[in-house]
Write an enzyme that holds these catalytic residues in place. Sequence first.
Site, PDB file in Angstrom:
ATOM      1  N   GLY A  86     -13.763  50.392  51.675  1.00 24.30           N
ATOM      2  CA  GLY A  86     -14.007  51.246  50.516  1.00 24.30           C
ATOM      3  C   GLY A  86     -14.132  50.464  49.226  1.00 24.30           C
ATOM      4  O   GLY A  86     -13.985  49.238  49.186  1.00 24.30           O
ATOM      5  N   ARG A  89     -12.675  47.641  44.094  1.00 17.94           N
ATOM      6  CA  ARG A  89     -12.681  47.172  42.708  1.00 17.94           C
ATOM      7  C   ARG A  89     -13.809  47.815  41.909  1.00 17.94           C
ATOM      8  O   ARG A  89     -13.986  47.511  40.741  1.00 17.94           O
ATOM      9  CB  ARG A  89     -12.818  45.651  42.674  1.00 17.94           C
ATOM     10  N   ASP A 121      -6.356  43.509  43.466  1.00 21.32           N
ATOM     11  CA  ASP A 121      -5.914  43.974  42.155  1.00 21.32           C
ATOM     12  C   ASP A 121      -6.949  44.855  41.471  1.00 21.32           C
ATOM     13  O   ASP A 121      -6.742  45.291  40.337  1.00 21.32           O
ATOM     14  CB  ASP A 121      -5.574  42.779  41.254  1.00 21.32           C
ATOM     15  N   GLY A 122      -8.072  45.110  42.139  1.00 22.55           N
ATOM     16  CA  GLY A 122      -9.085  45.982  41.566  1.00 22.55           C
ATOM     17  C   GLY A 122      -9.939  45.339  40.498  1.00 22.55           C
ATOM     18  O   GLY A 122     -10.764  46.012  39.879  1.00 22.55           O
ATOM     19  N   ARG A 179     -23.845  52.332  52.504  1.00 17.88           N
ATOM     20  CA  ARG A 179     -23.814  51.144  53.365  1.00 17.88           C
ATOM     21  C   ARG A 179     -23.730  51.578  54.827  1.00 17.88           C
ATOM     22  O   ARG A 179     -23.329  52.710  55.127  1.00 17.88           O
ATOM     23  CB  ARG A 179     -22.591  50.288  53.013  1.00 17.88           C
ATOM     24  N   ASP A 248     -20.306  46.402  55.969  1.00 19.99           N
ATOM     25  CA  ASP A 248     -20.037  47.123  54.722  1.00 19.99           C
ATOM     26  C   ASP A 248     -20.835  46.556  53.556  1.00 19.99           C
ATOM     27  O   ASP A 248     -20.803  47.124  52.458  1.00 19.99           O
ATOM     28  CB  ASP A 248     -18.543  47.102  54.395  1.00 19.99           C
ATOM     29  N   ASN A 249     -21.554  45.465  53.778  1.00 27.29           N
ATOM     30  CA  ASN A 249     -22.410  44.884  52.744  1.00 27.29           C
ATOM     31  C   ASN A 249     -23.894  45.092  53.048  1.00 27.29           C
ATOM     32  O   ASN A 249     -24.742  44.449  52.434  1.00 27.29           O
ATOM     33  CB  ASN A 249     -22.141  43.383  52.599  1.00 27.29           C
ATOM     34  N   ASP A 258     -24.123  43.341  47.011  1.00 27.91           N
ATOM     35  CA  ASP A 258     -22.856  42.613  47.177  1.00 27.91           C
ATOM     36  C   ASP A 258     -23.053  41.106  47.196  1.00 27.91           C
ATOM     37  O   ASP A 258     -22.811  40.424  48.195  1.00 27.91           O
ATOM     38  CB  ASP A 258     -22.124  43.076  48.442  1.00 27.91           C
TER      39      ASP A 258
END
Length: 480
Positions: A86, A89, A121-122, A179, A248-249, A258
């Site tokens: 998901g 970031r 950490d986003g 994606r 996912d990319n 990405d």
Amino acid sequence: MTLSFTAHWHDELPGFYTALNPTPLKNARLIWHNASLANDLGVPASLFQPETGAGVWGGETLLPGMHPLAQVYSGHQFGVWAGQLGDGRGILLGEQQLENGHTVDWHLKGAGLTPYSRMGDGRAVLRSTIRESLASEAMHALGIPTSRALSIVTSDTQVARESMEQGAMLMRIAQSHVRFGHFEHFYYRREPEKVRQLADFVIEHHWPQWQNDADKYVLWFQDVVARTASLMACWQTVGFAHGVMNTDNMSILGLTIDYGPYGFLDDYQPDFICNHSDYQGRYSFENQPAVGLWNLQRLAQSLSPFIAVEALNDALDRYQDVLMQEYGKLMRRKLGLMTQEKGDNDILNALFALMSREGSDYTRTFRMLGQTEKHSAASPLRDEFIDRQGFDSWFATYRARLQREETPDDARNAHMNAVNPAMVLRNWLAQRAIDQAEQGDYAELHRLHDALRTPFNDRDDDYVSRPPDWGKRLEVSCSS
């Protein structure tokens, strides 16, 4: 012009996201924006004025009609099922409605923690946002389907990676952020009705011509296969290595998305690995087409609850033909061949073998090939090779092939210069811009962006020179 935003994902796909606002950075400030793209999108220049602060570019404000959210998806990473991933970031701020009826996503990278941040950490760092902005705009200028970069914001927020770095945000623009991993997520959760719901959504918004066709799912998947094969051909043609082709990319629209540890070829080495975490070379330059098919097979599995396996396999069987047809067409253009002959692949493969043995620069070799005169035995490219005898043998075959073309030298060379760039984004050029930007000097970032807009123009600066020894075959970190 007033910007108009829709909320199709937000309104039509509950359960596919978490709604949340961006988390602003400390003392955020805009350091670069894409004036050309902004003009195309109708973004008012006033939004980029210093007195307005970081604004929407730094996640401090939202524009009317935006409904920010983080999308959920899963994926296979380095060939292994990784489970739920998901937007860890990034936040999809909204979908801009364009005057031509299309929409584009505004996606803010580095926007803070989301429920999908896992152990992260986003945040994004200045280094990675600069790299993505440069690569996406370079690929766009080369004519390759890609997401785009609209702005970069830096800040005083410190972010821990291998060392402490400056927190930053990038506004990414793309036709869609769907994606392969979106479909995998609900397939592995045993929710096939949601896989079908997502397929209906993307067909409605991106393949509306098939929305009411009885075979819409098959037609759609066939086109996804063709787009992916075409994208792989484009990457191989310009010498681009993505570096992290996880499912996912992979864009459902066949876009390059990405940008992480990517790299353009310097010396022609087909086994080039740009990602220093790719210990087995899974995503090496030469493996990319095969990985593209493997990823499509994973997508096909996710669609199998409502598309017959035979139809899926038939579509997958077309991948290699589309790939080779598109690649052959593009490479013939690079060689200046306007017609097709049976031995053209042999000429290309012999050149690649010679380049690989010598470590010839990929971009410079094809650019200089555009200076060939078919009735002259001399070639300025000859001095680039140590094995003069080997080059002479190859060049004699190539020149004989050119003599069977009717196109005059000047027209052919102009055509070749329009497809063989003088400049690509070499990693050392990106690193130089990053190093200076991290010291607060953004001039090189702007200069490099300006140069990348016209990659086919002749230049006489170091943007088109051979890379320094330290800059060759750089492997880049996945950390962003």
